[in-house]
Every structure is written in structure tokens, then in C-alpha cells.
Design a protein around this motif. Structure first.
Motif, PDB file in Angstrom:
ATOM      1  N   SER A 103       0.827  -1.207   0.000  1.00  0.00           N
ATOM      2  CA  SER A 103       0.000   0.000   0.000  1.00  0.00           C
ATOM      3  C   SER A 103       0.861   1.256   0.000  1.00  0.00           C
ATOM      4  O   SER A 103       0.516   2.255  -0.623  1.00  0.00           O
ATOM      5  N   GLU A 104       2.013   1.216   0.685  1.00  0.00           N
ATOM      6  CA  GLU A 104       2.928   2.363   0.671  1.00  0.00           C
ATOM      7  C   GLU A 104       3.489   2.572  -0.725  1.00  0.00           C
ATOM      8  O   GLU A 104       3.548   3.692  -1.231  1.00  0.00           O
ATOM      9  N   VAL A 105       3.887   1.486  -1.368  1.00  0.00           N
ATOM     10  CA  VAL A 105       4.449   1.579  -2.721  1.00  0.00           C
ATOM     11  C   VAL A 105       3.422   2.164  -3.676  1.00  0.00           C
ATOM     12  O   VAL A 105       3.715   3.106  -4.429  1.00  0.00           O
ATOM     13  N   LEU A 106       2.211   1.639  -3.642  1.00  0.00           N
ATOM     14  CA  LEU A 106       1.185   2.109  -4.567  1.00  0.00           C
ATOM     15  C   LEU A 106       0.740   3.534  -4.254  1.00  0.00           C
ATOM     16  O   LEU A 106       0.409   4.300  -5.166  1.00  0.00           O
ATOM     17  N   HIS A 107       0.783   3.907  -2.983  1.00  0.00           N
ATOM     18  CA  HIS A 107       0.430   5.276  -2.590  1.00  0.00           C
ATOM     19  C   HIS A 107       1.478   6.275  -3.091  1.00  0.00           C
ATOM     20  O   HIS A 107       1.144   7.414  -3.422  1.00  0.00           O
ATOM     21  N   ARG A 108       2.732   5.842  -3.167  1.00  0.00           N
ATOM     22  CA  ARG A 108       3.814   6.756  -3.520  1.00  0.00           C
ATOM     23  C   ARG A 108       4.324   6.564  -4.946  1.00  0.00           C
ATOM     24  O   ARG A 108       5.341   7.143  -5.324  1.00  0.00           O
ATOM     25  N   VAL A 109       3.603   5.794  -5.762  1.00  0.00           N
ATOM     26  CA  VAL A 109       4.101   5.456  -7.092  1.00  0.00           C
ATOM     27  C   VAL A 109       4.318   6.701  -7.972  1.00  0.00           C
ATOM     28  O   VAL A 109       5.284   6.766  -8.731  1.00  0.00           O
ATOM     29  N   TYR A 110       3.459   7.717  -7.855  1.00  0.00           N
ATOM     30  CA  TYR A 110       3.647   8.907  -8.689  1.00  0.00           C
ATOM     31  C   TYR A 110       4.841   9.738  -8.218  1.00  0.00           C
ATOM     32  O   TYR A 110       5.518  10.361  -9.032  1.00  0.00           O
ATOM     33  N   GLU A 111       5.099   9.737  -6.929  1.00  0.00           N
ATOM     34  CA  GLU A 111       6.326  10.366  -6.422  1.00  0.00           C
ATOM     35  C   GLU A 111       7.537   9.698  -7.054  1.00  0.00           C
ATOM     36  O   GLU A 111       8.494  10.351  -7.459  1.00  0.00           O
ATOM     37  N   TYR A 112       7.485   8.366  -7.110  1.00  0.00           N
ATOM     38  CA  TYR A 112       8.567   7.585  -7.697  1.00  0.00           C
ATOM     39  C   TYR A 112       8.695   7.892  -9.190  1.00  0.00           C
ATOM     40  O   TYR A 112       9.792   8.159  -9.690  1.00  0.00           O
ATOM     41  N   LEU A 113       7.588   7.890  -9.897  1.00  0.00           N
ATOM     42  CA  LEU A 113       7.591   8.169 -11.331  1.00  0.00           C
ATOM     43  C   LEU A 113       8.124   9.567 -11.639  1.00  0.00           C
ATOM     44  O   LEU A 113       8.794   9.777 -12.649  1.00  0.00           O
ATOM     45  N   ASP A 114       7.813  10.521 -10.769  1.00  0.00           N
ATOM     46  CA  ASP A 114       8.218  11.906 -11.004  1.00  0.00           C
ATOM     47  C   ASP A 114       9.615  12.226 -10.490  1.00  0.00           C
ATOM     48  O   ASP A 114      10.071  13.355 -10.604  1.00  0.00           O
ATOM     49  N   GLY A 115      10.288  11.249  -9.874  1.00  0.00           N
ATOM     50  CA  GLY A 115      11.640  11.486  -9.353  1.00  0.00           C
ATOM     51  C   GLY A 115      11.644  12.438  -8.175  1.00  0.00           C
ATOM     52  O   GLY A 115      12.581  13.207  -7.996  1.00  0.00           O
ATOM     53  N   GLU A 116      10.601  12.391  -7.342  1.00  0.00           N
ATOM     54  CA  GLU A 116      10.459  13.320  -6.219  1.00  0.00           C
ATOM     55  C   GLU A 116      10.772  12.678  -4.870  1.00  0.00           C
ATOM     56  O   GLU A 116      10.371  13.187  -3.838  1.00  0.00           O
ATOM     57  N   MET A 117      11.488  11.554  -4.886  1.00  0.00           N
ATOM     58  CA  MET A 117      11.801  10.835  -3.653  1.00  0.00           C
ATOM     59  C   MET A 117      13.280  10.967  -3.329  1.00  0.00           C
ATOM     60  O   MET A 117      14.091  11.262  -4.209  1.00  0.00           O
ATOM     61  N   THR A 118      13.599  10.722  -2.072  1.00  0.00           N
ATOM     62  CA  THR A 118      15.005  10.670  -1.692  1.00  0.00           C
ATOM     63  C   THR A 118      15.643   9.453  -2.347  1.00  0.00           C
ATOM     64  O   THR A 118      14.951   8.524  -2.780  1.00  0.00           O
ATOM     65  N   ARG A 119      16.947   9.440  -2.378  1.00  0.00           N
ATOM     66  CA  ARG A 119      17.671   8.316  -2.973  1.00  0.00           C
ATOM     67  C   ARG A 119      17.325   7.001  -2.258  1.00  0.00           C
ATOM     68  O   ARG A 119      17.118   5.977  -2.896  1.00  0.00           O
ATOM     69  N   ASP A 120      17.261   7.045  -0.930  1.00  0.00           N
ATOM     70  CA  ASP A 120      16.943   5.838  -0.155  1.00  0.00           C
ATOM     71  C   ASP A 120      15.535   5.335  -0.450  1.00  0.00           C
ATOM     72  O   ASP A 120      15.317   4.129  -0.624  1.00  0.00           O
ATOM     73  N   ASP A 121      14.567   6.268  -0.482  1.00  0.00           N
ATOM     74  CA  ASP A 121      13.189   5.865  -0.776  1.00  0.00           C
ATOM     75  C   ASP A 121      13.062   5.329  -2.198  1.00  0.00           C
ATOM     76  O   ASP A 121      12.339   4.364  -2.444  1.00  0.00           O
TER      77      ASP A 121
END
Length: 94
Positions: A18-36
Motif C-alpha cells: 500500500s505504501e508503494v502504490l500510494h507513492r508510485v507517482y512520487e517515484y515516477l516523477d523522481g520526487e523521492m530521496t535516494r533511499d526511498d
């Protein structure tokens, strides 16, 4: 839902789907920290249901980008969005 040896999805480093799917657009947009980013990438490598959803979201984002590339949001909408972002940032900083 957790992916892991018991679910038949392999080891996904204990990352909750659920965390992965909730944050998938952050991931797609390159808006996450390197660790995340690394954490989500590792989960997607090990969890085929999440990878499938990621692929759908990625395709949807590309379709929207292609379809709306020449359109610009109305000035009123952009102003409202920027005002809301400013308000949220102010509330968070307090």
C-alpha cells in the motif's frame, strides 16, 4: 498487504504494497530521496502485482503527457493551486 516468501511474491524488503502504490507517482516523477527510490525500486523488482500497477500508472502518465502537451491550465486554476501549495507549506512549517 505485504509481499514476501509467504505470499509467493519474493522478498520485497518488508515494504508494504500500500505504501508503494500510494507513492508510485512520487517515484515516477523522481520526487523521492535516494533511499526511498531504492526501497521502492527493490519492492517493484520483487512484487509482480505492484510492478503491474506501476506499469499501468507509468503508461497513464505518458498518455496524459502526450494528450495534454499543448494545453495550458487556465490562469485561475494555476493561481488556486499555487495558493493552496503556499498555504500547505505555511501550515507545515508552523
Amino acid at each position: 498487504m505485504m509481499c514476501g516468501p509467504d505470499s509467493g511474491q519474493g522478498d520485497a524488503a518488508g515494504t508494504d504494497c500500500s505504501e508503494v502504490l500510494h507513492r508510485v507517482y512520487e517515484y515516477l516523477d523522481g520526487e523521492m530521496t535516494r533511499d526511498d527510490t531504492a526501497k521502492i525500486a527493490h519492492h517493484l523488482e520483487a512484487c509482480s502485482p505492484c510492478l503491474k500497477q506501476y506499469d499501468l500508472d507509468q503508461a497513464l502518465k505518458a498518455l496524459v503527457k502526450r494528450s495534454c502537451a499543448c494545453e495550458e491550465a487556465p490562469v485561475e486554476l494555476r493561481t488556486q493551486i499555487m495558493a493552496r501549495i503556499t498555504t500547505i507549506r505555511y501550515e507545515i512549517s508552523e
